[in-house]
Design a protein around this motif. Structure first.
Motif, PDB file in Angstrom:
ATOM      1  N   ARG A  37      -7.366 -10.572  -1.587  1.00 47.77           N
ATOM      2  CA  ARG A  37      -6.206 -10.143  -2.370  1.00 47.77           C
ATOM      3  C   ARG A  37      -6.149 -10.921  -3.685  1.00 47.77           C
ATOM      4  NH1 ARG A  37      -0.346 -11.327  -1.862  1.00 47.77           N
ATOM      5  NH2 ARG A  37      -0.684 -11.538  -4.088  1.00 47.77           N
ATOM      6  N   SER A  39      -3.447 -10.344  -7.326  1.00 46.24           N
ATOM      7  CA  SER A  39      -2.686  -9.405  -8.151  1.00 46.24           C
ATOM      8  C   SER A  39      -3.057  -9.553  -9.617  1.00 46.24           C
ATOM      9  CB  SER A  39      -1.184  -9.657  -7.995  1.00 46.24           C
ATOM     10  OG  SER A  39      -0.797  -9.410  -6.668  1.00 46.24           O
ATOM     11  N   LYS A  42       1.970  -8.846 -11.939  1.00 47.92           N
ATOM     12  CA  LYS A  42       2.896  -9.551 -11.050  1.00 47.92           C
ATOM     13  C   LYS A  42       4.341  -9.192 -11.357  1.00 47.92           C
ATOM     14  CE  LYS A  42       2.260 -12.327  -8.675  1.00 47.92           C
ATOM     15  NZ  LYS A  42       2.045 -11.830  -7.301  1.00 47.92           N
ATOM     16  N   GLU A  73      -2.078  -5.224  -6.097  1.00 46.93           N
ATOM     17  CA  GLU A  73      -0.804  -4.494  -6.206  1.00 46.93           C
ATOM     18  C   GLU A  73      -0.833  -3.511  -7.378  1.00 46.93           C
ATOM     19  OE1 GLU A  73       2.779  -6.863  -6.138  1.00 46.93           O
ATOM     20  OE2 GLU A  73       4.036  -5.135  -6.648  1.00 46.93           O
ATOM     21  N   TRP A 100      -1.599  -1.859  -3.045  1.00 46.07           N
ATOM     22  CA  TRP A 100      -0.324  -1.946  -2.312  1.00 46.07           C
ATOM     23  C   TRP A 100       0.876  -1.758  -3.216  1.00 46.07           C
ATOM     24  CZ3 TRP A 100      -2.601  -7.041  -2.851  1.00 46.07           C
ATOM     25  CH2 TRP A 100      -1.785  -7.999  -3.448  1.00 46.07           C
ATOM     26  N   GLY A 102       4.447  -3.105  -3.771  1.00 43.39           N
ATOM     27  CA  GLY A 102       5.158  -4.348  -3.505  1.00 43.39           C
ATOM     28  C   GLY A 102       6.611  -4.110  -3.126  1.00 43.39           C
ATOM     29  N   SER A 103       7.239  -5.176  -2.683  1.00 44.01           N
ATOM     30  CA  SER A 103       8.606  -5.065  -2.165  1.00 44.01           C
ATOM     31  C   SER A 103       9.598  -4.616  -3.228  1.00 44.01           C
ATOM     32  CB  SER A 103       9.045  -6.405  -1.588  1.00 44.01           C
ATOM     33  OG  SER A 103       9.137  -7.352  -2.629  1.00 44.01           O
ATOM     34  N   ARG A 104       9.302  -4.942  -4.477  1.00 43.98           N
ATOM     35  CA  ARG A 104      10.280  -4.612  -5.528  1.00 43.98           C
ATOM     36  C   ARG A 104      10.101  -3.222  -6.125  1.00 43.98           C
ATOM     37  NH1 ARG A 104       9.942 -10.801  -7.233  1.00 43.98           N
ATOM     38  NH2 ARG A 104       8.167 -10.555  -5.856  1.00 43.98           N
ATOM     39  N   LYS A 129       4.529  -2.561   1.462  1.00 45.72           N
ATOM     40  CA  LYS A 129       5.298  -3.747   1.861  1.00 45.72           C
ATOM     41  C   LYS A 129       6.766  -3.330   1.993  1.00 45.72           C
ATOM     42  CE  LYS A 129       3.734  -7.829   0.594  1.00 45.72           C
ATOM     43  NZ  LYS A 129       3.448  -9.047  -0.213  1.00 45.72           N
ATOM     44  N   ARG A 161       6.924  -8.540   4.933  1.00 44.19           N
ATOM     45  CA  ARG A 161       6.985  -9.734   4.080  1.00 44.19           C
ATOM     46  C   ARG A 161       8.382 -10.366   4.127  1.00 44.19           C
ATOM     47  NH1 ARG A 161      10.774  -9.820   0.451  1.00 44.19           N
ATOM     48  NH2 ARG A 161       9.580 -10.428  -1.380  1.00 44.19           N
ATOM     49  N   ASP A 197       2.808 -10.861   6.167  1.00 43.84           N
ATOM     50  CA  ASP A 197       2.579 -11.708   4.991  1.00 43.84           C
ATOM     51  C   ASP A 197       3.364 -13.012   5.186  1.00 43.84           C
ATOM     52  OD1 ASP A 197       2.830 -13.029   2.563  1.00 43.84           O
ATOM     53  OD2 ASP A 197       3.174 -11.228   1.369  1.00 43.84           O
ATOM     54  N   HIS A 200       4.864 -14.869   1.660  1.00 42.09           N
ATOM     55  CA  HIS A 200       6.128 -14.516   1.010  1.00 42.09           C
ATOM     56  C   HIS A 200       7.311 -14.626   1.966  1.00 42.09           C
ATOM     57  CE1 HIS A 200       3.179 -13.122  -1.913  1.00 42.09           C
ATOM     58  NE2 HIS A 200       4.109 -13.421  -2.801  1.00 42.09           N
ATOM     59  N   LEU A 224      -1.785 -10.843   5.584  1.00 43.48           N
ATOM     60  CA  LEU A 224      -2.032 -10.876   4.137  1.00 43.48           C
ATOM     61  C   LEU A 224      -1.567 -12.269   3.734  1.00 43.48           C
ATOM     62  CD1 LEU A 224      -2.565  -9.255   1.390  1.00 43.48           C
ATOM     63  CD2 LEU A 224      -0.088  -8.974   1.305  1.00 43.48           C
ATOM     64  N   GLU A 226      -1.780 -15.834   1.177  1.00 43.83           N
ATOM     65  CA  GLU A 226      -2.200 -16.386  -0.112  1.00 43.83           C
ATOM     66  C   GLU A 226      -2.965 -17.697   0.081  1.00 43.83           C
ATOM     67  OE1 GLU A 226       1.091 -14.450  -3.131  1.00 43.83           O
ATOM     68  OE2 GLU A 226       1.331 -16.561  -2.602  1.00 43.83           O
TER      69      GLU A 226
HETATM   70  C1  PEP Z   1       2.590 -10.212  -3.440  1.00 42.99           C
HETATM   71  O1  PEP Z   1       2.147  -9.986  -2.313  1.00 42.99           O
HETATM   72  O2  PEP Z   1       1.900 -10.637  -4.368  1.00 42.99           O
HETATM   73  C2  PEP Z   1       4.021 -10.020  -3.727  1.00 42.99           C
HETATM   74  C3  PEP Z   1       4.508 -10.067  -4.962  1.00 42.99           C
HETATM   75  O3  PEP Z   1       4.765  -9.831  -2.644  1.00 42.99           O
HETATM   76  P1  PEP Z   1       6.178  -9.114  -2.435  1.00 42.99           P
HETATM   77  O4  PEP Z   1       6.096  -7.785  -3.102  1.00 42.99           O
HETATM   78  O5  PEP Z   1       6.246  -9.032  -0.947  1.00 42.99           O
HETATM   79  O6  PEP Z   1       7.210 -10.025  -3.014  1.00 42.99           O
END
Ligand code: PEP
Ligand code: MN
Length: 258
Positions: A37, A39, A42, A73, A100, A102-104, A129, A161, A197, A200, A224, A226
């Motif tokens: 992984r 990104s 970000k 991502e 992927w 992401g959560s946001r 996620k 996550r 994950d 996070h 997943l 880091e």
């Molecule tokens: C990520 O996995 O790099 C990340 C930003 O995670 P999340 O979207 O879960 O905050």
């Protein structure tokens, strides 16, 4: 996936920082994992290092040469277009990728558009996620949005996550709180693999170990996580990235309970 255990381990830095750092990290962890992984773009809670962006795509082409599945991502449909043109198309047809959400990334129009761009490319899987707030219906809804775009379920996977810790008991001071029961229900109802994950969720290296210990044995399909060759120097999420040299210990913990 490691065929023997059927678990998918994806590890690598929070963000791609330089060509050397991604390639060296991928080479070091190659014997231990199935996926890498990093990104390029970000999402940040507050302004800060937002990733190197398109400049890092050729670095991921080099990562693919290690034979690892390459995971990154995607935030907007344009990222998918760029990655297909400058990453996927530059690699052998045997290369495998995970993009992927992401959560946001909680605009369902964007989610569906991204899914539509990937659905006919058999080299790319899509990982979802969970959203930051703790709501089962919303998480299931993202899956439904993606499937309604015609995305094949055999190239779809989920990642827990944790949820923003609004008001819940948080004895370890986790960055986000896991809800293992909800994650297990969603895995069961959707029939999709669910990886976790711990980075996070945990927010610190110590918590990452605690979470992996908690989650192993609960039937999840992988991690997943880091990792960084020099976490102190990491440009993002420095406190939660474990050193690549600690990865074997973490995996042993995860694999100790089936
Ligand atoms: C990520 O996995 O790099 C990340 C930003 O995670 P999340 O979207 O879960 O905050
Ligand atoms: Mn991160």
């Amino acid at each position: 996936m490691k065929e023997s255990e059927n678990r998918l381990i994806i590890a690598g830095p929070c963000a791609a920082e330089s060509r050397d750092s991604v390639v060296n990290c991928a080479k070091e962890i190659r014997p231990l994992v199935q996926g890498f992984r990093a990104s390029l773009w970000k999402p940040r809670t507050v302004p800060g290092f937002e990733g190197v962006g398109s400049k890092g795509i050729p670095w991921l082409v080099d990562v693919v040469q290690t034979g690892l599945i390459t995971a990154t991502e995607v935030i907007v449909p344009g990222h998918v277009d760029e990655l297909i043109e400058n990453l996927v198309a530059k690699c052998d047809s045997s290369a495998r990728f995970i993009f992927w959400l992401g959560s946001r990334n909680q605009n369902h129009l964007v989610q569906r558009e991204i899914a539509s761009l990937i659905k006919d490319n058999s080299q790319i899987s899509l990982m979802i996620k969970n959203q930051p707030w703790e709501e089962e219906r919303h998480w299931l809804g993202i899956i439904d949005h993606i499937l309604s775009s015609g995305f094949p379920s055999n190239r779809l996977l989920l990642c827990h996550r944790g949820f923003a810790p609004s008001g819940r008991d948080n004895p370890h001071n986790f960055r986000n709180l896991p809800n293992w029961e909800m994650a297990k229900r969603i895995k069961e109802r959707s029939g999709l693999p669910m990886i976790i994950d711990p980075s996070h969720i945990g927010g610190t290296k110590e918590n990452v170990m605690t979470i992996v210990n908690e989650a192993s044995g609960l039937g999840f399909d992988g991690l997943l996580v880091e990792v960084h060759q020099n976490p102190q120097q990491a440009l993002s999420d420095s406190s939660q990235q474990i050193s690549t040299s600690d990865l074997p210990k973490l995996l042993k913990l995860f694999e100790s309970k089936p």
